[in-house]
Design an enzyme around this catalytic site. Structure first.
Site, PDB file in Angstrom:
ATOM      1  N   GLY A 122      11.619  38.657  18.495  1.00 49.99           N
ATOM      2  CA  GLY A 122      10.380  37.970  19.385  1.00 49.99           C
ATOM      3  C   GLY A 122       9.654  38.354  20.253  1.00 49.99           C
ATOM      4  O   GLY A 122      10.103  39.407  21.041  1.00 49.99           O
ATOM      5  N   GLY A 188      34.221  50.519  37.741  1.00 48.83           N
ATOM      6  CA  GLY A 188      33.646  49.428  38.303  1.00 48.83           C
ATOM      7  C   GLY A 188      34.818  48.111  38.407  1.00 48.83           C
ATOM      8  O   GLY A 188      35.236  47.829  37.031  1.00 48.83           O
ATOM      9  N   VAL A 191      33.971  41.829  37.416  1.00 48.61           N
ATOM     10  CA  VAL A 191      34.250  40.982  36.492  1.00 48.61           C
ATOM     11  C   VAL A 191      34.795  41.498  35.200  1.00 48.61           C
ATOM     12  O   VAL A 191      36.184  41.275  34.686  1.00 48.61           O
ATOM     13  CB  VAL A 191      33.562  39.798  36.176  1.00 48.61           C
ATOM     14  CG1 VAL A 191      34.121  38.546  35.391  1.00 48.61           C
ATOM     15  CG2 VAL A 191      32.765  39.197  37.557  1.00 48.61           C
ATOM     16  N   ILE A 192      33.922  42.365  34.676  1.00 50.80           N
ATOM     17  CA  ILE A 192      34.493  42.715  33.219  1.00 50.80           C
ATOM     18  C   ILE A 192      35.686  43.876  33.101  1.00 50.80           C
ATOM     19  O   ILE A 192      36.555  43.675  32.679  1.00 50.80           O
ATOM     20  CB  ILE A 192      33.213  43.404  32.506  1.00 50.80           C
ATOM     21  CG1 ILE A 192      32.169  42.217  32.152  1.00 50.80           C
ATOM     22  CG2 ILE A 192      33.722  44.316  31.297  1.00 50.80           C
ATOM     23  CD1 ILE A 192      30.907  42.719  31.646  1.00 50.80           C
ATOM     24  N   GLY A 278      27.977  46.538  35.947  1.00 51.77           N
ATOM     25  CA  GLY A 278      27.074  45.666  36.027  1.00 51.77           C
ATOM     26  C   GLY A 278      26.301  45.667  34.610  1.00 51.77           C
ATOM     27  O   GLY A 278      26.183  46.248  34.010  1.00 51.77           O
ATOM     28  N   ALA A 327      27.140  32.541  31.764  1.00 51.89           N
ATOM     29  CA  ALA A 327      26.733  31.812  30.720  1.00 51.89           C
ATOM     30  C   ALA A 327      26.432  30.499  31.223  1.00 51.89           C
ATOM     31  O   ALA A 327      25.120  29.834  30.713  1.00 51.89           O
ATOM     32  CB  ALA A 327      27.883  31.632  29.631  1.00 51.89           C
ATOM     33  N   HIS A 451      51.235  13.739  39.166  1.00 47.74           N
ATOM     34  CA  HIS A 451      52.483  14.249  39.689  1.00 47.74           C
ATOM     35  C   HIS A 451      53.303  14.516  38.417  1.00 47.74           C
ATOM     36  O   HIS A 451      53.486  13.296  37.787  1.00 47.74           O
ATOM     37  CB  HIS A 451      52.987  13.947  40.834  1.00 47.74           C
ATOM     38  CG  HIS A 451      54.339  14.397  41.270  1.00 47.74           C
ATOM     39  ND1 HIS A 451      54.468  15.804  41.864  1.00 47.74           N
ATOM     40  CD2 HIS A 451      55.614  14.406  40.712  1.00 47.74           C
ATOM     41  CE1 HIS A 451      55.727  16.245  41.636  1.00 47.74           C
ATOM     42  NE2 HIS A 451      56.523  15.189  41.187  1.00 47.74           N
TER      43      HIS A 451
HETATM   44  P1  NAD Z   1      29.996  43.326  38.245  1.00 51.62           P
HETATM   45  O1  NAD Z   1      28.711  43.368  38.929  1.00 51.62           O
HETATM   46  O2  NAD Z   1      30.821  42.187  38.168  1.00 51.62           O
HETATM   47  O3  NAD Z   1      30.945  44.478  38.720  1.00 51.62           O
HETATM   48  C1  NAD Z   1      30.456  45.786  38.732  1.00 51.62           C
HETATM   49  C2  NAD Z   1      31.328  46.551  39.728  1.00 51.62           C
HETATM   50  O4  NAD Z   1      31.114  47.999  39.549  1.00 51.62           O
HETATM   51  C3  NAD Z   1      30.875  46.204  41.159  1.00 51.62           C
HETATM   52  O5  NAD Z   1      32.247  46.175  41.936  1.00 51.62           O
HETATM   53  C4  NAD Z   1      30.132  47.714  41.556  1.00 51.62           C
HETATM   54  O6  NAD Z   1      30.470  47.911  42.974  1.00 51.62           O
HETATM   55  C5  NAD Z   1      30.838  48.802  40.793  1.00 51.62           C
HETATM   56  N1  NAD Z   1      29.853  49.926  40.518  1.00 51.62           N
HETATM   57  C6  NAD Z   1      28.804  50.057  40.275  1.00 51.62           C
HETATM   58  N2  NAD Z   1      28.377  51.294  40.115  1.00 51.62           N
HETATM   59  C7  NAD Z   1      29.458  52.017  40.419  1.00 51.62           C
HETATM   60  C8  NAD Z   1      29.762  53.449  40.121  1.00 51.62           C
HETATM   61  N3  NAD Z   1      28.984  54.265  39.987  1.00 51.62           N
HETATM   62  N4  NAD Z   1      31.133  53.824  40.198  1.00 51.62           N
HETATM   63  C9  NAD Z   1      31.835  52.740  40.457  1.00 51.62           C
HETATM   64  N5  NAD Z   1      31.646  51.411  40.587  1.00 51.62           N
HETATM   65  C10 NAD Z   1      30.641  51.089  40.549  1.00 51.62           C
HETATM   66  O7  NAD Z   1      29.682  43.769  36.714  1.00 51.62           O
HETATM   67  P2  NAD Z   1      30.227  43.728  35.573  1.00 51.62           P
HETATM   68  O8  NAD Z   1      31.725  43.469  35.526  1.00 51.62           O
HETATM   69  O9  NAD Z   1      29.882  44.685  34.479  1.00 51.62           O
HETATM   70  O10 NAD Z   1      29.908  42.201  34.733  1.00 51.62           O
HETATM   71  C11 NAD Z   1      28.621  42.211  34.371  1.00 51.62           C
HETATM   72  C12 NAD Z   1      27.849  40.806  34.674  1.00 51.62           C
HETATM   73  O11 NAD Z   1      28.557  39.891  33.634  1.00 51.62           O
HETATM   74  C13 NAD Z   1      28.364  40.135  36.038  1.00 51.62           C
HETATM   75  O12 NAD Z   1      27.137  39.640  36.629  1.00 51.62           O
HETATM   76  C14 NAD Z   1      29.217  39.130  35.705  1.00 51.62           C
HETATM   77  O13 NAD Z   1      29.112  37.930  36.522  1.00 51.62           O
HETATM   78  C15 NAD Z   1      29.002  38.866  34.302  1.00 51.62           C
HETATM   79  N6  NAD Z   1      30.565  38.495  33.571  1.00 51.62           N
HETATM   80  C16 NAD Z   1      31.129  37.244  34.177  1.00 51.62           C
HETATM   81  C17 NAD Z   1      32.071  37.139  33.482  1.00 51.62           C
HETATM   82  C18 NAD Z   1      32.853  35.920  33.885  1.00 51.62           C
HETATM   83  O14 NAD Z   1      32.264  34.785  34.463  1.00 51.62           O
HETATM   84  N7  NAD Z   1      34.180  35.675  33.611  1.00 51.62           N
HETATM   85  C19 NAD Z   1      32.862  37.745  32.459  1.00 51.62           C
HETATM   86  C20 NAD Z   1      31.965  38.983  32.314  1.00 51.62           C
HETATM   87  C21 NAD Z   1      31.003  39.320  32.762  1.00 51.62           C
END
Ligand code: NAD
Length: 474
Positions: A122, A188, A191-192, A278, A327, A451
């Site tokens: 789209g 990194g 979270v992922i 990220g 999400a 409990h």
């Molecule tokens: P994130 O922002 O959670 O973590 C990325 C990490 O990579 C950070 O700690 C950062 O400092 C590090 N980083 C960045 N550049 C770097 C480099 N060159 N070398 C080493 N470390 C480096 O991002 P993500 O884990 O990729 O997740 C992406 C998005 O998806 C996030 O916004 C997250 O909230 C969302 N997500 C959420 C869930 C959940 O809610 N359970 C699960 C998966 C993803």
């Protein structure tokens, strides 16, 4: 003449599909445009979350958890097994079946709610006309009084570590290995990185996570991350902080990584590398020139607190706008915008959006951390309670972690809740409700908790705010 709708949603991820369903529920003639194709090369609704994010990662986290328990934690119950093995193909096949069930479920919900589902890419043109380009290049034009852009986000690619889908992968690639990587590297520790690092570690890979920042999980409360880091290290996750990756090369089926840390230049060789540094908003090509809709330097569509772009009838929600990339945040924005379009009061409270990381132990929080409150000079009091003193957690053989409740020092109003431990992804909901209702620590403390349940940790932590926890010395 192009067909007219009341609402067109571009993107059928958790923000877009929820917005479309809510708009249709409110009696608005709604279309939703999406171009995602699933593993069977068929249109697959649900976006990143359902196809290559939340749902498939939870499926693999559960499979790997079962395997890890079988191989490490069953003996204490007197259960002994021999020759346990994991068939990665079967595990990934189960994950794919779950994904298909949920993506097909969205198609059924669209039908049930009379949302017109259009497959294609789209693009918003002038006068709220949306051009839909199908996979075969065929173009259809539709228009609506209101267009909601919900195009989501994509993984950030490092210039020196391009995704090749085989050895240097993004989150989608790391969900689809056909066999166990012996050495699994992650850039990194977000979270992922932590979730998918945990999956492959539990199945037997050697997992090394390189994190550029000196601190671990910066946005979470420091007391929680200290416990989590200790547990992850015990599990064998090798988390290296302050590690700046500068070079990634694929040579003879190996990935050679060069990084620098406090001690100088370092090298690491792995079989597969996940880059999880990220995500960035994905708005490429969705807006024609001259619409007046603004995009910031991160590629996010600029919106006000109601997700309105400032241009008549153009809204944007979810990962493609400001705010956390979660999400449930996108879904609630979808509901709010559909309600605003229908003339109702739509609203999302960013102060009460819960965060969950599905590691083992799980991590969850809502509201302010202790560090934030210190920085903002807000007076606070704290109550904590360890799962080691909760009967249910001990009976489950999961006595690790704690609940930390933070309340305003003068008003007792709940300011934040921070948890690490068993199933805290579910326990956090009670504290979110309390915060939404502007409740106090005393409110939580006066509520009857069943409990024996894990929720007693929340109850006792709330009592501890007033130094009156029962099952621990205060
Ligand atoms: P994130 O922002 O959670 O973590 C990325 C990490 O990579 C950070 O700690 C950062 O400092 C590090 N980083 C960045 N550049 C770097 C480099 N060159 N070398 C080493 N470390 C480096 O991002 P993500 O884990 O990729 O997740 C992406 C998005 O998806 C996030 O916004 C997250 O909230 C969302 N997500 C959420 C869930 C959940 O809610 N359970 C699960 C998966 C993803």
């Amino acid at each position: 003449m192009s067909e007219s709708f009341d609402v067109i949603v571009i993107g059928a991820g958790p923000a877009g599909y929820v917005a479309a369903i809510r708009a249709a529920q409110l009696g608005l003639k709604t279309a939703c445009v999406d171009n995602f194709t699933g593993q069977d090369h068929q249109p697959a609704l649900g976006g990143t979350c359902l196809n290559v994010g939340c749902i498939p990662s939870k499926a693999l986290l559960d499979s790997s958890r079962q395997f890890h328990n079988l191989t490490h934690n069953f003996a204490v119950h007197g259960i002994h097994t021999q020759d346990a093995s994991i068939d990665v193909g079967t595990m990934v096949g189960r994950k794919n079946k779950i994904v298909k069930q949920f993506t097909s479920g969205i198609s059924m919900l669209f039908k049930a709610n009379k949302v017109t589902s259009l497959f294609g890419t789209g693009k918003l043109l002038q006068d709220n006309v949306v051009e839909v380009q199908a996979a075969d290049g065929k173009i259809t034009r539709i228009n609506a009084a209101n267009v909601i852009i919900a195009t989501g986000s994509v993984p950030i690619e490092l210039p020196f570590a391009k995704f090749d889908g085989k050895q240097v992968v993004d989150n989608a690639g790391a969900l689809d290995f056909d066999q166990l990587p012996k050495r699994f590297g992650v850039i990194g520790a977000g979270v992922i990185g932590l979730e998918l690092g945990s999956v492959w570690k539990r199945l037997g890979s050697e997992v090394t996570i390189l994190e550029a920042l000196p601190e671990f999980l910066g946005p979470a409360d420091a007391d929680i991350t200290r416990i989590a880091r200790k547990e992850f290290t015990k599990q064998g996750l090798d988390i290296r902080l302050g590690a700046r990756v500068g070079k990634v090369e694929v040579k003879a089926n190996e990935v050679h990584i060069g990084y620098t840390d406090q001690k100088g230049d370092q090298a690491l060789v792995v079989d597969k590398l996940l880059v999880a540094v990220g995500r960035r908003a994905y708005t490429d090509g969705v807006l024609t020139d001259g619409l007046g809709v603004k995009v910031d330097k991160h590629g996010r569509i600029e919106v006000d607190q109601h997700c309105w772009s400032g241009v008549n009838g153009v809204w944007a929600i979810g990962d493609c706008v400001r705010g956390p990339m979660l999400a449930h945040k996108g879904s609630e924005e979808g509901v709010a915008v559909a309600e605003l379009i229908a003339g109702k009061a739509g609203h999302v409270d960013f102060n009460t959006i819960p965060w969950v990381i599905y590691t083992e132990p799980e991590i969850a929080w809502v509201g302010k951390t202790e560090q934030q409150l210190k920085e903002e000079n807000i007076p606070y009091k704290i109550g904590t309670f360890p799962f080691a003193a909760v009967g249910r957690a001990v009976a489950m053989n999961e006595p690790v972690g704690m609940v930390k409740i933070i309340a305003h020092a003068e008003t007792d109003r709940l300011l934040g809740a921070h948890m690490v431990g068993p199933v805290v992804s579910e326990l956090i909901a009670e504290t979110v409700v309390t915060m939404e209702f502007k409740g106090a620590a005393e409110d939580l403390a006066r509520i009857v908790h069943a409990h024996p349940t894990l929720s007693e940790a929340v109850h006792e932590a709330a009592l501890a705010v007033d130094k009156r926890a029962i099952h621990r010395a205060n």
